[in-house]
Design an enzyme around this catalytic site. Structure first.
Site, PDB file in Angstrom:
ATOM      1  N   LYS A   1       0.856  -1.187   0.000  1.00  0.00           N
ATOM      2  CA  LYS A   1       0.000   0.000   0.000  1.00  0.00           C
ATOM      3  C   LYS A   1       0.895   1.241   0.000  1.00  0.00           C
ATOM      4  CE  LYS A   1      -1.443   2.717   2.796  1.00  0.00           C
ATOM      5  NZ  LYS A   1      -1.240   3.933   1.972  1.00  0.00           N
TER       6      LYS A   1
ATOM      7  N   GLU B   1      10.584   1.172   9.875  1.00  0.00           N
ATOM      8  CA  GLU B   1      11.549   2.199   9.450  1.00  0.00           C
ATOM      9  C   GLU B   1      10.863   3.530   9.706  1.00  0.00           C
ATOM     10  OE1 GLU B   1      14.559   1.702   8.402  1.00  0.00           O
ATOM     11  OE2 GLU B   1      14.583  -0.425   7.910  1.00  0.00           O
TER      12      GLU B   1
ATOM     13  N   CYS C   1      13.956  10.924   6.035  1.00  0.00           N
ATOM     14  CA  CYS C   1      14.133  10.502   7.440  1.00  0.00           C
ATOM     15  C   CYS C   1      15.591  10.666   7.838  1.00  0.00           C
ATOM     16  CB  CYS C   1      13.714   9.049   7.587  1.00  0.00           C
ATOM     17  SG  CYS C   1      14.514   7.989   6.383  1.00  0.00           S
TER      18      CYS C   1
ATOM     19  N   GLU D   1      11.046  16.295  13.949  1.00  0.00           N
ATOM     20  CA  GLU D   1      11.539  16.064  12.592  1.00  0.00           C
ATOM     21  C   GLU D   1      11.046  17.215  11.712  1.00  0.00           C
ATOM     22  OE1 GLU D   1       9.913  12.461  10.913  1.00  0.00           O
ATOM     23  OE2 GLU D   1      11.822  12.031   9.954  1.00  0.00           O
TER      24      GLU D   1
HETATM   25  P1  NAP Z   1       2.956   8.432   7.589  1.00  0.00           P
HETATM   26  O1  NAP Z   1       1.918   9.457   7.737  1.00  0.00           O
HETATM   27  O2  NAP Z   1       3.294   7.601   8.773  1.00  0.00           O
HETATM   28  O3  NAP Z   1       2.500   7.514   6.368  1.00  0.00           O
HETATM   29  C1  NAP Z   1       3.265   6.445   5.903  1.00  0.00           C
HETATM   30  C2  NAP Z   1       2.372   5.414   5.264  1.00  0.00           C
HETATM   31  O4  NAP Z   1       1.479   4.900   6.257  1.00  0.00           O
HETATM   32  C3  NAP Z   1       1.477   5.957   4.159  1.00  0.00           C
HETATM   33  O5  NAP Z   1       1.318   4.962   3.192  1.00  0.00           O
HETATM   34  C4  NAP Z   1       0.174   6.202   4.900  1.00  0.00           C
HETATM   35  O6  NAP Z   1      -0.966   6.204   4.066  1.00  0.00           O
HETATM   36  C5  NAP Z   1       0.138   5.016   5.816  1.00  0.00           C
HETATM   37  N1  NAP Z   1      -0.727   5.171   6.972  1.00  0.00           N
HETATM   38  C6  NAP Z   1      -1.045   6.298   7.643  1.00  0.00           C
HETATM   39  N2  NAP Z   1      -1.855   5.994   8.694  1.00  0.00           N
HETATM   40  C7  NAP Z   1      -2.046   4.657   8.652  1.00  0.00           C
HETATM   41  C8  NAP Z   1      -2.785   3.735   9.458  1.00  0.00           C
HETATM   42  N3  NAP Z   1      -3.488   4.136  10.522  1.00  0.00           N
HETATM   43  N4  NAP Z   1      -2.767   2.425   9.132  1.00  0.00           N
HETATM   44  C9  NAP Z   1      -2.061   1.991   8.065  1.00  0.00           C
HETATM   45  N5  NAP Z   1      -1.341   2.813   7.271  1.00  0.00           N
HETATM   46  C10 NAP Z   1      -1.322   4.128   7.570  1.00  0.00           C
HETATM   47  O7  NAP Z   1       4.334   9.036   7.105  1.00  0.00           O
HETATM   48  P2  NAP Z   1       4.597   9.993   5.870  1.00  0.00           P
HETATM   49  O8  NAP Z   1       4.217  11.370   6.244  1.00  0.00           O
HETATM   50  O9  NAP Z   1       3.992   9.406   4.649  1.00  0.00           O
HETATM   51  O10 NAP Z   1       6.169   9.828   5.712  1.00  0.00           O
HETATM   52  C11 NAP Z   1       7.053  10.581   6.426  1.00  0.00           C
HETATM   53  C12 NAP Z   1       7.619   9.806   7.606  1.00  0.00           C
HETATM   54  O11 NAP Z   1       8.255   8.620   7.128  1.00  0.00           O
HETATM   55  C13 NAP Z   1       8.684  10.574   8.331  1.00  0.00           C
HETATM   56  O12 NAP Z   1       8.516  10.461   9.714  1.00  0.00           O
HETATM   57  C14 NAP Z   1       9.968   9.893   7.878  1.00  0.00           C
HETATM   58  O13 NAP Z   1      11.037  10.026   8.781  1.00  0.00           O
HETATM   59  C15 NAP Z   1       9.533   8.488   7.732  1.00  0.00           C
HETATM   60  N6  NAP Z   1      10.451   7.748   6.859  1.00  0.00           N
HETATM   61  C16 NAP Z   1      11.289   6.833   7.429  1.00  0.00           C
HETATM   62  C17 NAP Z   1      12.195   6.140   6.642  1.00  0.00           C
HETATM   63  C18 NAP Z   1      13.135   5.142   7.253  1.00  0.00           C
HETATM   64  O14 NAP Z   1      13.685   4.354   6.501  1.00  0.00           O
HETATM   65  N7  NAP Z   1      13.332   5.130   8.557  1.00  0.00           N
HETATM   66  C19 NAP Z   1      12.238   6.380   5.273  1.00  0.00           C
HETATM   67  C20 NAP Z   1      11.379   7.320   4.716  1.00  0.00           C
HETATM   68  C21 NAP Z   1      10.477   7.984   5.536  1.00  0.00           C
HETATM   69  P3  NAP Z   1      -1.664   7.561   3.587  1.00  0.00           P
HETATM   70  O15 NAP Z   1      -0.866   8.069   2.504  1.00  0.00           O
HETATM   71  O16 NAP Z   1      -3.011   7.165   3.180  1.00  0.00           O
HETATM   72  O17 NAP Z   1      -1.670   8.477   4.769  1.00  0.00           O
END
Ligand code: NAP
Length: 490
Positions: free
Chosen positions: A187, A263, A297, A394
């Site tokens: 997804k 991650e 990240c 962040e």
């Molecule tokens: P996010 O809001 O946590 O969303 C990530 C994914 O999770 C999206 O596909 C989102 O779908 C989905 N999601 C959200 N709520 C959910 C739920 N309740 N149940 C299941 N899936 C759910 O994060 P983001 O804003 O997209 O990405 C930024 C974050 O990712 C930052 O904190 C960054 O540090 C982190 N990141 C970490 C790494 C690593 O390798 N450590 C790499 C890249 C990014 P929707 O699009 O529908 O909301």
């Protein structure tokens, strides 16, 4: 308003299937609903894609479960060849995939090309690992009996990926999972689903059997994914995204005692010691901060510089950052694209306003950029007070806070003063100091005299609230394998 600006943009958008990919077939969502995908540089709708419902997600898991029964038996060399063919196809199609990624995510085309090379490399790397999944055979310490271990694919997996690296965050999971013989439901983030849909088409073309990879796009991620996480057929969840969402998913995973990889977010410190090569430190800070417009990240969130070199470093960094061209990622010379949406831009603006309100100084930038799209000016902040929110949260934007320190111990203590532990960057020419500091930092990764750590052949991942599990390198495939031990009475 026209959805796109040029014919090539429209051609690239038209080339992507906008449906769900389930059981090897492209299908509409139940009820035929769709959701819009936006260009963050203009705010215009690029296209509509399928908006999956719970029934669709369940059908995707059923397809993955069915496909696993046969895919686990597919010869390692065959799995390897599929990945290698997909690597070649991605590489051949870099230009169109890069344009697609820029349209949906906003980063400059040159950076999209960089991500595509990085993303493809996970397929090449794991094509090479697929044929090297080993067990072991040893004589029991008593001399009687033998120890035999084998590694087997874990089973159907769920992958949830973020918008900031729309392709690489997927291939980091899909590559090792295919190499191990697992099936999966992916997804992608609703803001950037097109790159993943294009990838599904490529894997289909590369000969991946139907049902091994299923892609569902939806505006109701929580609603469609929770039943799958709680379903006993699922054996693994790998999530890349925010710590906040990760925490919820870990809770949901407890029900079936799922094997989980997380991650999550970061708050990377970048340390510049007094003996650092300042050219390298400025270049490294620029890369660590401004790659992906700061929406990474791994982005340097707090730049700690020894007081004796802080002024020179800040001025040089500000000159570089202030000179970066901001604009739509498809335009020539653009180095910083828009943020992903207004919510993200407002968050960045709030963090800067909070810091400036508490006494910080904007050496360069510090403002939104007018016009359509979610642009924010590349910014360097100095004189930050300890209670500035920007040092805790962040940033996920093009803002570089520079803070001074006096001793190594102070630098280490401040770097570690965060609940996150993904990556840190260290600039010093003193080998003893480099080892001492690297050992003392509480992070999963360190860039030593370099501003980037991403590498398909190395274990990417964090500690503390940045998560657990590793992606990339030989460690990355372990996430998709179970070890079985056979006690042999011979
Ligand atoms: P996010 O809001 O946590 O969303 C990530 C994914 O999770 C999206 O596909 C989102 O779908 C989905 N999601 C959200 N709520 C959910 C739920 N309740 N149940 C299941 N899936 C759910 O994060 P983001 O804003 O997209 O990405 C930024 C974050 O990712 C930052 O904190 C960054 O540090 C982190 N990141 C970490 C790494 C690593 O390798 N450590 C790499 C890249 C990014 P929707 O699009 O529908 O909301």
């Amino acid at each position: 308003m026209a959805a796109t600006e040029t014919t090539s943009e429209q051609t690239v958008l038209d080339s992507v299937r906008k449906q769900l990919f389930i059981g090897g077939r492209w299908v509409d969502a139940t009820g035929g609903e769709t959701l819009p995908v936006e260009d963050p540089a203009t705010g215009a709708t690029l296209c509509e894609i399928a908006d999956a419902k719970v029934e669709d997600a369940k059908a995707a898991l059923a397809a993955a479960d069915e496909a696993f029964k046969t895919f686990r038996e597919v010869a390692p060399r065959e799995r390897s060849d599929i990945l290698r063919r997909a690597y070649d196809l991605i590489t051949e199609r870099t230009d169109e995939l890069a344009l697609l990624m820029t349209l949906e995510m906003g980063k400059p085309v040159a950076e999209s090309k960089g991500e595509i090379a990085y993303a493809a490399n996970f397929f090449r790397w794991y094509a090479e690992e697929a044929v090297r999944i080993n067990g072991r055979f040893t004589v029991n310490e008593t001399g009687a009996g033998r120890v035999l271990t084998m590694q087997q694919p874990i089973g159907p997996c769920l992958f949830i990926t973020p918008w900031n690296f729309p392709l690489a965050m997927g291939t980091r999971k899909i590559g090792p999972a295919i190499a191990a013989g697992c099936s999966m439901v992916v997804k992608p983030a609703k803001q950037t689903p097109l790159s993943m849909l294009a990838l599904a088409g490529i894997l289909e073309q590369a000969g991946l059997p139907g049902g091994v990879l299923n892609v569902v796009t939806s505006k109701s991620s929580g609603t469609i994914m929770e039943p799958l996480i709680r379903d006993p057929r699922t054996r693994k969840l790998s999530f890349t995204g925010s710590t906040e969402v990760g925490r919820k998913l870990i809770e949901q995973s407890a029900e079936q005692v799922l094997k989980v990889s997380m991650e999550l977010g970061g708050n990377a410190p970048l340390l510049v010691f007094e003996d650092a090569d300042l050219d390298k430190a400025v270049e490294g800070a620029l890369l660590a901060k401004m790659r992906n417009g700061g929406e990474a990240c791994t982005s340097a969130n707090r730049i700690y510089v020894h007081e004796s070199v802080a002024q020179e470093f800040s001025e040089r960094l500000a000159a570089q950052i202030g000179g970066l061209k901001v604009g739509r990622g498809t335009e020539d010379g653009v180095k910083v694209g828009p943020l992903i949406d207004e919510a993200q831009r407002s968050k960045v603006a709030e963090l800067v306003e909070d810091a400036v309100g508490k006494g910080a100084r904007a050496v360069v930038g510090g403002n939104r950029v007018d016009g359509p799209g979610y642009f924010y000016a590349p910014t360097v902040l100095a004189d930050l007070p300890d209670d500035a929110m920007i040092l805790r949260e962040e940033i996920f934007g093009p803002v570089a806070p520079v803070i001074t320190f006096r001793s190594d111990d102070e630098a280490i203590a401040r770097a570690n003063d965060t609940e996150y532990g993904l990556v840190a960057y260290v600039f010093t020419q003193d080998l003893n100091r480099a080892f001492r500091v690297c050992e003392a930092l509480d992070t999963g990764m360190i860039g030593l005299n370099q501003g980037m750590v991403s590498n398909a052949g190395a274990p990417f991942g964090g500690v503390k609230q940045s998560g657990f599990g590793r992606e990339g390198g030989p460690e990355g495939i372990d996430e998709y394998l179970e070890t079985k031990y056979i006690a042999m009475n011979v």
